[in-house]
Design a protein around this motif. Structure first.
Motif, PDB file in Angstrom:
ATOM      1  N   ARG A  25       0.824  -1.211   0.000  1.00  9.68           N
ATOM      2  CA  ARG A  25       0.000   0.000   0.000  1.00  9.68           C
ATOM      3  C   ARG A  25       0.859   1.262   0.000  1.00  9.68           C
ATOM      4  N   CYS A  26       0.301   2.326  -0.535  1.00 14.38           N
ATOM      5  CA  CYS A  26       1.018   3.601  -0.520  1.00 14.38           C
ATOM      6  C   CYS A  26       0.024   4.727  -0.340  1.00 14.38           C
ATOM      7  N   ASN A  27       0.504   5.829   0.260  1.00 13.65           N
ATOM      8  CA  ASN A  27      -0.360   6.995   0.455  1.00 13.65           C
ATOM      9  C   ASN A  27      -0.134   8.051  -0.621  1.00 13.65           C
ATOM     10  N   LEU A  28       0.756   7.792  -1.576  1.00 12.69           N
ATOM     11  CA  LEU A  28       0.868   8.639  -2.763  1.00 12.69           C
ATOM     12  C   LEU A  28       0.392   7.822  -3.967  1.00 12.69           C
ATOM     13  N   ARG A  29       0.160   8.503  -5.051  1.00  6.82           N
ATOM     14  CA  ARG A  29      -0.269   7.839  -6.290  1.00  6.82           C
ATOM     15  C   ARG A  29       0.600   8.344  -7.438  1.00  6.82           C
ATOM     16  N   THR A 101      13.600   2.833   2.735  1.00  5.84           N
ATOM     17  CA  THR A 101      13.275   3.682   1.589  1.00  5.84           C
ATOM     18  C   THR A 101      11.833   4.117   1.750  1.00  5.84           C
ATOM     19  N   THR A 102      11.607   5.425   1.747  1.00  3.06           N
ATOM     20  CA  THR A 102      10.278   5.952   2.100  1.00  3.06           C
ATOM     21  C   THR A 102       9.958   7.189   1.275  1.00  3.06           C
ATOM     22  N   ASN A 103       8.656   7.497   1.186  1.00 11.14           N
ATOM     23  CA  ASN A 103       8.289   8.766   0.546  1.00 11.14           C
ATOM     24  C   ASN A 103       8.358   9.921   1.545  1.00 11.14           C
ATOM     25  N   GLY A 104       8.666   9.626   2.792  1.00 15.88           N
ATOM     26  CA  GLY A 104       8.919  10.668   3.789  1.00 15.88           C
ATOM     27  C   GLY A 104       7.686  11.149   4.529  1.00 15.88           C
ATOM     28  N   ILE A 105       6.500  10.724   4.091  1.00 14.05           N
ATOM     29  CA  ILE A 105       5.273  11.198   4.756  1.00 14.05           C
ATOM     30  C   ILE A 105       5.110  10.426   6.072  1.00 14.05           C
ATOM     31  N   ARG A 121      19.918   4.379   8.441  1.00 15.95           N
ATOM     32  CA  ARG A 121      19.841   5.428   7.417  1.00 15.95           C
ATOM     33  C   ARG A 121      18.495   5.382   6.694  1.00 15.95           C
ATOM     34  N   VAL A 122      18.178   6.473   5.996  1.00 15.79           N
ATOM     35  CA  VAL A 122      16.969   6.498   5.152  1.00 15.79           C
ATOM     36  C   VAL A 122      17.279   7.046   3.762  1.00 15.79           C
ATOM     37  N   ASN A 123      16.501   6.581   2.796  1.00 15.93           N
ATOM     38  CA  ASN A 123      16.430   7.190   1.474  1.00 15.93           C
ATOM     39  C   ASN A 123      15.015   7.729   1.334  1.00 15.93           C
ATOM     40  N   VAL A 124      14.903   8.993   0.991  1.00 17.94           N
ATOM     41  CA  VAL A 124      13.585   9.608   0.836  1.00 17.94           C
ATOM     42  C   VAL A 124      13.382   9.930  -0.642  1.00 17.94           C
ATOM     43  N   SER A 125      12.238   9.535  -1.173  1.00 19.07           N
ATOM     44  CA  SER A 125      11.970   9.773  -2.590  1.00 19.07           C
ATOM     45  C   SER A 125      11.380  11.161  -2.768  1.00 19.07           C
ATOM     46  N   LEU A 126      11.943  11.910  -3.684  1.00 18.43           N
ATOM     47  CA  LEU A 126      11.468  13.282  -3.937  1.00 18.43           C
ATOM     48  C   LEU A 126      11.806  13.639  -5.378  1.00 18.43           C
TER      49      LEU A 126
END
Ligand code: SAM
Length: 338
Positions: A25-29, A101-105, A121-126
């Motif tokens: 699941r994801c909260n972005l589209r 790895t996350t969208n950061g939300i 550590r994190v990778n944030v997608s932007l």
């Protein structure tokens, strides 16, 4: 401690880097990932429980020699048990490196607890810094949440904080220099990822994708220099950004992951676990091996470990995107774990 028999394939590669998808699941589209209405999500009972995820990570670390574990999805911050899963993984011996790895939300709230649980550590997608574009690209008005998530990750010590960016022609391909400026100003490490044929809508087109060469050309004002530090098995090729240092005082770097035009399959050290407990030997694999069934049938650790080894032994030499017979995998990126 158990004897380690690694995940080796017939081309001499050994998988030591595990990507664990915690949800589809994801909260972005994001337009290049899934349709506006979302996808048919995996039924809860098919998803591994927190204990099952923990057991598979333990087997991977203790019996298969996995050293790095990256949590992904879907959006892994949506997984309720995430902090506990991280804590369990951090208690293993030898302790694996733990990444997300996350969208950061939601990262603004979770960065501290995740760090405290043992996340490294994190990778944030932007993909854009423009709120209007962000809304068009992700179909959600959440740019500020992502920016606050990035800041919280840095403040919590989940460093170096990396940003993953996919450039798309006519959409955000003019933004590479601005994204690099933003990353340099904040001490984040930026990595561009070539778009791959993994979208649910099957709209990827080789002729319109933005290539690594084009990304590097658009960064030419920075006068990037080759990075002489070996890339090892890392997917990103890196360049030094003259005149800039990162948050640790090291020379600043920018990365490009040229999965399509500069494939790195010969050095691949990855094994993947989907949220429903299927092992995949490649993002582009068309076959999976069912570890969830073994777990739920009561198989002992040694049997699960052996099934995982067998699954990885047949890994193909390359992802085959250039092969005329290439077929996109049935699962989209969001259901495999990016
Ligand atoms: N939700 C998390 C996130 O946004 O980072 C983790 C999953 S997401 C699938 C992981 C990464 O894959 C994101 O950086 C996203 O931009 C990237 N991605 C999605 N579809 C892609 C594609 N077709 N080609 C290349 N990267 C893609």
């Amino acid at each position: 401690m158990s004897t380690v028999i690694p995940l080796a394939d017939r081309f001499g590669r050994v998988a030591t880097d595990l990507r664990v998808s915690l949800t589809d699941r994801c909260n972005l589209r994001c337009t290049y990932c899934m349709p506006e209405e979302g996808l048919a999500w995996m039924p809860r009972e098919q998803q591994l429980t927190d204990d099952e995820v923990g057991r598979l990570i333990r087997i991977a670390v203790e019996m298969l020699g996995v050293r790095d574990v990256r949590f992904t999805g879907g959006e892994p911050l949506l997984r309720r048990g995430l902090v506990g899963i991280v804590r369990a993984a951090a208690s293993l011996s030898p302790r694996p490196d733990l990444m997300l790895t996350t969208n950061g939300i939601g990262l603004e709230r979770l960065a501290g607890p995740l760090r405290e649980a043992g996340l490294d550590r994190v990778n944030v997608s932007l993909d854009t810094l423009d709120p209007v574009r962000f809304q068009a690209l992700t179909r959600r008005d959440r740019l500020d949440d992502v920016l606050r998530g990035l800041a919280a990750a840095a403040a919590a010590g989940l460093t170096p904080v990396k940003i993953n960016t996919v450039l798309m022609r006519g959409i955000n391909d003019d933004e590479a220099p601005a994204l690099l400026r933003f990353a340099l100003d904040h001490g984040y490490q930026l990595r561009f990822i070539e778009q791959m044929p993994l979208d649910a809508q099957h709209q990827w087109d080789r002729h319109t994708m933005v290539t690594a060469d084009e990304i590097l050309a658009s960064l030419s004002p920075y006068g990037l220099l080759p990075d002489l530090v070996s890339r090892g098995t890392a997917p990103a090729e890196t360049w030094l950004v003259p005149g800039h240092v990162d948050a640790a005082g090291e020379p600043a770097r920018v990365g490009v992951i040229g999965s399509v035009t500069r494939p790195f399959c010969g050095d691949c050290d990855r094994t993947r676990l989907t949220a429903d407990g299927q092992v995949r030997d490649c993002l582009f694999a068309r076959e999976e091996s069912d570890l969830r069934k073994l777990l739920r049938d009561g198989a002992p650790d040694a049997e699960v470990a052996e099934a995982w080894r067998v699954a990885m032994s047949g890994k193909r030499a390359g992802h085959g995107i250039d092969d005329p017979a290439f077929l996109q995998p049935t699962r989209p990126m969001s259901a495999i774990g990016g």
